[in-house]
Every structure is written in C-alpha cells, then in structure tokens.
Design an enzyme around this catalytic site. Sequence first.
Site, PDB file in Angstrom:
ATOM      1  N   SER A  23       0.816  -1.202   0.000  1.00  0.00           N
ATOM      2  CA  SER A  23       0.000   0.000   0.000  1.00  0.00           C
ATOM      3  C   SER A  23       0.859   1.264   0.000  1.00  0.00           C
ATOM      4  O   SER A  23       1.703   1.437  -0.857  1.00  0.00           O
ATOM      5  CB  SER A  23      -0.959  -0.043   1.188  1.00  0.00           C
ATOM      6  OG  SER A  23      -1.923   0.977   1.091  1.00  0.00           O
ATOM      7  N   ASP A  78      -2.095   6.488  -4.022  1.00  0.00           N
ATOM      8  CA  ASP A  78      -1.005   5.749  -3.393  1.00  0.00           C
ATOM      9  C   ASP A  78      -0.620   4.569  -4.302  1.00  0.00           C
ATOM     10  O   ASP A  78      -1.261   4.343  -5.327  1.00  0.00           O
ATOM     11  CB  ASP A  78      -1.380   5.343  -1.950  1.00  0.00           C
ATOM     12  CG  ASP A  78      -2.327   4.176  -1.871  1.00  0.00           C
ATOM     13  OD1 ASP A  78      -3.151   4.020  -2.798  1.00  0.00           O
ATOM     14  OD2 ASP A  78      -2.256   3.411  -0.897  1.00  0.00           O
ATOM     15  N   ASP A 126      -1.038   1.412  -4.413  1.00  0.00           N
ATOM     16  CA  ASP A 126      -2.017   0.381  -4.799  1.00  0.00           C
ATOM     17  C   ASP A 126      -3.397   0.977  -5.072  1.00  0.00           C
ATOM     18  O   ASP A 126      -4.382   0.251  -5.204  1.00  0.00           O
ATOM     19  CB  ASP A 126      -2.059  -0.773  -3.795  1.00  0.00           C
ATOM     20  CG  ASP A 126      -2.693  -0.386  -2.472  1.00  0.00           C
ATOM     21  OD1 ASP A 126      -2.530   0.774  -2.050  1.00  0.00           O
ATOM     22  OD2 ASP A 126      -3.350  -1.262  -1.860  1.00  0.00           O
ATOM     23  N   ASP A 182      -5.840   2.713  -3.698  1.00  0.00           N
ATOM     24  CA  ASP A 182      -7.080   2.724  -2.924  1.00  0.00           C
ATOM     25  C   ASP A 182      -7.258   4.044  -2.184  1.00  0.00           C
ATOM     26  O   ASP A 182      -8.281   4.277  -1.555  1.00  0.00           O
ATOM     27  CB  ASP A 182      -7.183   1.524  -1.955  1.00  0.00           C
ATOM     28  CG  ASP A 182      -5.987   1.385  -1.043  1.00  0.00           C
ATOM     29  OD1 ASP A 182      -5.062   2.214  -1.121  1.00  0.00           O
ATOM     30  OD2 ASP A 182      -5.971   0.423  -0.250  1.00  0.00           O
TER      31      ASP A 182
HETATM   32 MG    MG Z   1      -3.234   1.696  -0.353  1.00  0.00          MG
END
Ligand code: MG
Length: 458
Positions: A105, A248, A250, A252
Amino acid sequence: MSYEGLIVSVSGMRGRVGEALTPEVIAKFAAGFGAWAKQRAGGKRARIVVGRDSRVSGPMFQPVVHAALQSVGCDVIDVGMAPTPTIQLAVEHHHAAGGLAITASHNPIEWNALKFIGPSGLFLDGTEAAEMRAVVDGTIRRAKWDELGTIETDRDAVSRHIAQVLSLSLIDTERIRKRRFHVALDCVRGAGGALMPQLLERLGCRVSAINLETDGRFPRPPEPVAANLGELEALVRKSGADIGFAVDPDVDRLALVSNEGKAIGEDYTLALAAKVVLARRTGDIVTNLSTSRIVDDIAREQNRKVVRAPVGEVNVATRMRAEKAPVGGEGNGGVILSEVHLGRDAPIGAALILQLLVDEGKTLSEIVASYPRYSIVKDKLDRPSAPLDTVYASLREAFPDADADTQDGLRLTWADRWVHVRPSGTEPIVRVIAEAPTASEAEALIAKCRVPLDALSG
Ligand code: MG
C-alpha cells in the site's frame, strides 16, 4: 514458526524485503491462505485471484504466491500488476474463493506485504483472519502431483474496472466529458499508472501527469499526504490544471490538489465524494472514529447521519453493509461506494470528484472555502502501565462534558472538536488523535489528555 519483525494484522502481513519478509514467509502465508480458502469452500477446488502493485520486489514474490497456492490445490487467476481495488473486483467477477494482493500500500519502498481478500471481495475480518492464521500455524495439507492447482491469466481486470467506473449511474459522463477538465496526476510510479490515465482520458480530461512509470521506484514517500505532494502542487500551478489527483501505490487512496496548486488534505476526499453520492442516494455515511468531522458537515447539509466504525477498512466496509450505507470510507482518502463494491477505490473517488465539479460549477478552491477548516494533530505515547480501561475511565472523568464512544479505544466528542485515544494494533504505543478548528486548539486538547495519561504511566 516465529516471524520476527513481521507485522501481522487482521487483513494482511507486511515486512521489510530481505529482513522479515522473505519468499519463505510469503510462501507460508500464501499456502495457509489457500488451504483456508479451500476449506471454507467445502474442500472443493478453489480459485484464488492474485495481483500485485508495482513494487520492485513484486515480480520476485508473485511466482512464490502462485507456487504456494498450487501446492495446496488452489487454481490461480493472475491479474498481473493491478490496483488493489481492481484485484478485489476480480475476486467478485470470477466468483473466486479469495484473493491475494501483493502490495504494501502506502508504505515506503523497502516494504512489501500480502493483503488477504475473502470470497466476497472484502478483506478478511477478525474472525476469518483468526481462522486463517490457525491454518498458517498448523500443518498445511499439500496437494499430491495429480491435485496441483493450475494458473491462468486474466489481462482484462483493469479494463473491466475502468468500464465499471464509467458506467456508474451516479456520474454523468457526457457532462464530465463536455467540461474537458485539465487534470494533473501523480501516480508515484505505483500501479495507478496502469489505470488512472486511461480512466481520465475516457472521461474527456486532458491529463498532465508525473510518475506514471509502473516500476515501483517511488521518487518520494508514497503516502499521498499533503506534505508529500509538492511536485504535484507545482505541476498544477505550472500547467494551470483544474485539479490534481494523487493516488497511493495500490490506488485505494486518493488525495486532491486544488486549482490553486494546494494539497487540500486527504480528509476532504471522502467528504466531497460523499456529497455527490448523498445527493442522489438514500442512506447514511459510514466512516471510522479517526476521520475528520468535515464528513459530519457534509452529512448534515444532506440531512444524513454519520455512523462511525472502529479503525480498519474492513470495519468500515462491514458496517456499511449492515447499515445499507451508499457511501463510506476513511479520512485517509479512501472512498467506498457500496453499489460497486465494499473496498476503497481511488478511480471511483476521482470520477465522483469530477462529478462534484460539474454539479457545483465552481472551482475546487471555492468548494473547499465554503466549508469550515479543521486541523488534525496526531501524537503517540508509550502504552501506560495501567490497564487501558482505567485510562479511559480517568479521561471520561476529566472530560464529563464530552460524548464518549468506546467501540475502539475512547473517542470524546464536542460540538466542534474531538479526540480519539486508541492502542496501536502493531506497536506498544497509544495513539492520540485530535481535531479542532485550529492546530493549536487540537494540540491543547492532546495536552489536556496527556495529564491523566501521564499520571497513569508511572
Ligand atoms: Mg493503499
């Protein structure tokens, strides 16, 4: 097996690559996850979706995850490099028994991790995680030569995700396209480069972008907090863009930079995206106990309630399901739209924010200026020697005029400010977060809380 230095939480495990995080550890958890998913599917053949973000260590861990899953008789559907919400959607699309996202993340470049996704596309909750952990720590039954899992690839997960966003009935794609928004974009060389530019172009935007390379060589700390977005702020100013989007690694979490080239703070993403949803859907908004009260202001404007859940994405997601909430998420830029899926999704957030600009017919700076400003201050202290219940009791006694919420530590709320005291799940510290109209008032609130806390630390 002990996992020194590895941080294991409800929905995942993470570590520094080459230290706590090795292929052996990844293999153990992936095999345990596969065995658990298979057990949960009644022992039938189970299919598991696997994807990764752009981290440098991703291509090393990906075949390890594949082999571990095959070794317990799970069939792998590999979606390659993809945002975490894309992987979650692929689990639902394929009716898979679960999913593994190889991503740390927003954590710095030296980290990597596994995130565990259940068959509904949600991250594992506390009960599921405990069951899975028991399988990881037990004797994992391996498949014989004729029971090994297979591997297939799915190259369409990202394009399906884009199509789902474009087909949202909440957004008027024609009106957005007509506005020809000029959008500045920073994907921090994460997985967003594989999705965000295409999505924005299909929404008719002119895109000025930085850090679209999907090689995981983050040029700055990858968390999209205001302090890390100087380059995007400069890009907005230089290019004259209407708005800046940062995601970010990934994808999300979504942060916004105003047309004046100022990062407005991640707290605003959920509040502003929710405004679009609440204007068109019935129901309340769910967020966590540490999220800014700007969400309360938006909800009040639409005559809705804010339901607060314990910190942790899965807690917000499951509460949204229980409350039938159309929208929810976290103050860190995580927007969850129930009608698509119960996962934080930056592409959905970006589309909703563009719709907001269409709805309001104003610039982002003007929209933000129409709401009160708050300051959030975060602090941490060593975990007191006294039991935490004693700590909470003495804090409630010290602030008898505040409303108290005890779902997750203690949150004390007043009309225009709040403070949230909770133990960290992964470190021997207590986090203290306060929000007030100004930073000095938030700091003063934390200082007042420290008095009873320090008295009990001796
Ligand atoms: Mg993330």
